[in-house]
Design a protein around this motif. Structure first.
Motif, PDB file in Angstrom:
ATOM      1  N   THR A 102      -0.010  84.131  61.416  1.00 47.97           N
ATOM      2  CA  THR A 102       0.041  83.590  63.141  1.00 47.97           C
ATOM      3  C   THR A 102       1.519  84.279  63.640  1.00 47.97           C
ATOM      4  OG1 THR A 102      -1.440  82.149  62.927  1.00 47.97           O
ATOM      5  CG2 THR A 102      -0.306  81.451  63.962  1.00 47.97           C
ATOM      6  N   LEU A 103       2.549  84.214  62.737  1.00 48.97           N
ATOM      7  CA  LEU A 103       3.577  84.624  63.869  1.00 48.97           C
ATOM      8  C   LEU A 103       3.930  86.050  63.879  1.00 48.97           C
ATOM      9  CD1 LEU A 103       5.661  82.893  64.408  1.00 48.97           C
ATOM     10  CD2 LEU A 103       6.954  83.004  62.282  1.00 48.97           C
ATOM     11  N   LEU A 119       4.323  87.636  66.990  1.00 46.78           N
ATOM     12  CA  LEU A 119       5.754  88.218  67.112  1.00 46.78           C
ATOM     13  C   LEU A 119       5.416  90.376  68.140  1.00 46.78           C
ATOM     14  CD1 LEU A 119       8.201  88.418  64.729  1.00 46.78           C
ATOM     15  CD2 LEU A 119       8.514  87.820  66.482  1.00 46.78           C
ATOM     16  N   GLU A 120       4.200  90.479  67.251  1.00 50.81           N
ATOM     17  CA  GLU A 120       3.676  91.641  68.032  1.00 50.81           C
ATOM     18  C   GLU A 120       2.882  91.633  69.495  1.00 50.81           C
ATOM     19  OE1 GLU A 120       1.924  93.311  63.471  1.00 50.81           O
ATOM     20  OE2 GLU A 120       0.458  92.426  65.552  1.00 50.81           O
ATOM     21  N   ALA A 129      -6.011  86.657  72.320  1.00 44.03           N
ATOM     22  CA  ALA A 129      -4.581  86.757  71.998  1.00 44.03           C
ATOM     23  C   ALA A 129      -4.403  86.280  71.151  1.00 44.03           C
ATOM     24  CB  ALA A 129      -3.891  86.643  73.290  1.00 44.03           C
ATOM     25  N   ARG A 130      -4.121  86.383  69.954  1.00 42.97           N
ATOM     26  CA  ARG A 130      -3.803  85.892  68.827  1.00 42.97           C
ATOM     27  C   ARG A 130      -2.046  85.730  69.121  1.00 42.97           C
ATOM     28  NH1 ARG A 130      -7.119  88.276  64.965  1.00 42.97           N
ATOM     29  NH2 ARG A 130      -5.578  86.723  62.658  1.00 42.97           N
ATOM     30  N   GLY A 131      -1.650  84.384  68.637  1.00 42.06           N
ATOM     31  CA  GLY A 131      -0.065  83.824  69.120  1.00 42.06           C
ATOM     32  C   GLY A 131      -0.812  82.379  68.110  1.00 42.06           C
ATOM     33  N   LEU A 132       1.111  81.791  68.185  1.00 42.52           N
ATOM     34  CA  LEU A 132       1.103  80.355  67.812  1.00 42.52           C
ATOM     35  C   LEU A 132       0.266  79.702  68.742  1.00 42.52           C
ATOM     36  CD1 LEU A 132       5.080  80.190  68.184  1.00 42.52           C
ATOM     37  CD2 LEU A 132       3.537  80.362  66.381  1.00 42.52           C
ATOM     38  N   PRO A 133      -0.290  78.428  68.417  1.00 45.06           N
ATOM     39  CA  PRO A 133      -1.064  77.405  68.580  1.00 45.06           C
ATOM     40  C   PRO A 133      -0.097  76.786  70.424  1.00 45.06           C
ATOM     41  CG  PRO A 133      -0.953  76.418  67.150  1.00 45.06           C
ATOM     42  CD  PRO A 133      -0.270  78.496  67.186  1.00 45.06           C
ATOM     43  N   THR A 134      -1.026  76.482  71.115  1.00 45.07           N
ATOM     44  CA  THR A 134       0.420  75.421  72.229  1.00 45.07           C
ATOM     45  C   THR A 134      -0.079  73.987  72.217  1.00 45.07           C
ATOM     46  OG1 THR A 134      -0.951  76.378  73.962  1.00 45.07           O
ATOM     47  CG2 THR A 134      -0.094  74.430  74.334  1.00 45.07           C
ATOM     48  N   GLY A 135       1.493  73.238  71.701  1.00 45.59           N
ATOM     49  CA  GLY A 135       2.192  72.381  70.980  1.00 45.59           C
ATOM     50  C   GLY A 135       1.843  72.819  69.707  1.00 45.59           C
ATOM     51  N   GLY A 136       2.153  73.964  68.649  1.00 44.61           N
ATOM     52  CA  GLY A 136       2.196  73.731  67.125  1.00 44.61           C
ATOM     53  C   GLY A 136       3.437  73.745  67.625  1.00 44.61           C
ATOM     54  N   ASP A 137       4.301  73.980  65.357  1.00 45.98           N
ATOM     55  CA  ASP A 137       5.937  74.645  65.515  1.00 45.98           C
ATOM     56  C   ASP A 137       6.042  75.566  64.735  1.00 45.98           C
ATOM     57  OD1 ASP A 137       8.025  73.475  64.410  1.00 45.98           O
ATOM     58  OD2 ASP A 137       7.589  71.665  64.175  1.00 45.98           O
ATOM     59  N   LEU A 138       6.514  76.393  65.788  1.00 42.95           N
ATOM     60  CA  LEU A 138       7.424  77.593  64.556  1.00 42.95           C
ATOM     61  C   LEU A 138       7.151  77.412  63.310  1.00 42.95           C
ATOM     62  CD1 LEU A 138       8.406  79.977  67.113  1.00 42.95           C
ATOM     63  CD2 LEU A 138       9.721  80.395  64.429  1.00 42.95           C
TER      64      LEU A 138
END
Lengths: 205, 205
Positions: B194-195, B199-200, B178-187
């Motif tokens: 990445t964003l 979303l997708e 999966a692609r997405g926000l890294p855990t602990g990351g900040d939007l």
């Protein structure tokens, strides 16, 4: 340092190399692991050449019998060079300091490497470094000046103080590297100790 | 890389070790020199243990005959473990990726290490990595799912695309990490790519 999974899945020689590299200064577990996997991918010659170089280091390199710099023979390249000024000895803490001073290109005398500094709190006393060997040299050789180039910190200063006291009765000129602003430095950012030394050591223009 | 003075005054084995260390990634001339002088001062056992570990690495470590992870025997610790789920193969570029995935503790299947990625501009094509060996495994083993875990960059994506095309006719389920926000990351600091992926790939809560 390693998590259980690593130990379960990595072959023992890989773990061992990671651990050995991890013992080097400035090499943490992540860097050690990265280097190990680089070496796994690298052509055979690279890790083996490195292994041979490490073995040769301990087998072929010794300390110069006169100044305790590193050498392959009995005398180091500097002591063996008759063109060096035999009347001046520059005293440093470590072999790398010799390299640093040689890089300046302005010094043509000899060296004496203490291999440490006097630091009683760390159990380093006069007899743990090549201190008395320097006095023997000053007595036996045609030395006119000893330049003390120990580090400009607490232990280096203490060592310089002890050296100066021991050398004074031998009738040799004892000097210390100048303290002042580093070349290319900025007065605004100089620490008070450095700026104070620069003021005290000011020279006529 | 070395100035003339160094070469004149340093013994050959010291220069050689500095040069060998300098060939390692992330080790510049200064670090190589610092490590060498550390090893000169270190007790004999340290450089020799490192030399032995380097020699053993190349002599004792080979690639697993099944998944091409590193091993001392014929099969790696993962392939040799009957408790691992034989129906799932996770495809990665490098052995270190296996270590990274094992650290998560959530994967219980097998691996396949490509030892590279498809990058035609660098001269890396399908036949330069263990690509067809994966297809052979999928044909011969009771595989139900292949998880493609190549790196989320241009070459990794290209490799994933080629793998997916080659695996599709074999009737196996092909998935991608999966692609997405890294855990602990900040939007706020996530890059647009990445964003966009986050979303997708959004999921029902």
């Amino acid at each position: 340092m390693h998590q259980t999974h690593d130990i379960q899945i990595l072959p023992a020689p890989v773990i061992r190399l990671i651990e050995e590299l991890n013992r080097l200064p400035g090499v943490g577990p992540k860097t050690a692991s990265r280097l190990t996997f680089f070496l796994l991918r690298a052509p055979d010659d690279l890790p083996l050449a490195l292994a041979h170089a490490l073995t040769a280091l301990k087998q072929q390199v010794q300390l110069c019998s006169r100044c305790y710099f590193i050498t392959q023979g009995d005398l180091c390249a500097i002591c063996a060079n008759p063109a060096r000024d035999q009347r001046v000895i520059c005293v440093v803490e470590e072999p790398l300091d010799v390299v640093a001073i040689e890089r300046t290109g302005v010094y043509r005398g000899l060296y004496h490497v203490l291999h440490g500094r006097i630091a009683p709190l760390e159990g380093m006393n006069r007899e743990d470094i090549y201190f008395d060997e320097l006095l023997d040299r000053v007595r036996a050789e045609p030395v006119e000046e000893v330049i003390i180039a120990t580090n400009p910190n607490l232990e280096g200063e203490a060592t310089a103080f002890h050296l100066q006291r021991a050398l004074a009765p031998l009738g040799v000129r004892v000097t210390r590297l100048a303290r002042g602003l580093p070349t290319g430095g900025d007065l605004e950012w100089a620490d008070p100790g450095t700026l104070g030394s620069a003021l005290e050591g000011r020279r006529e223009m």
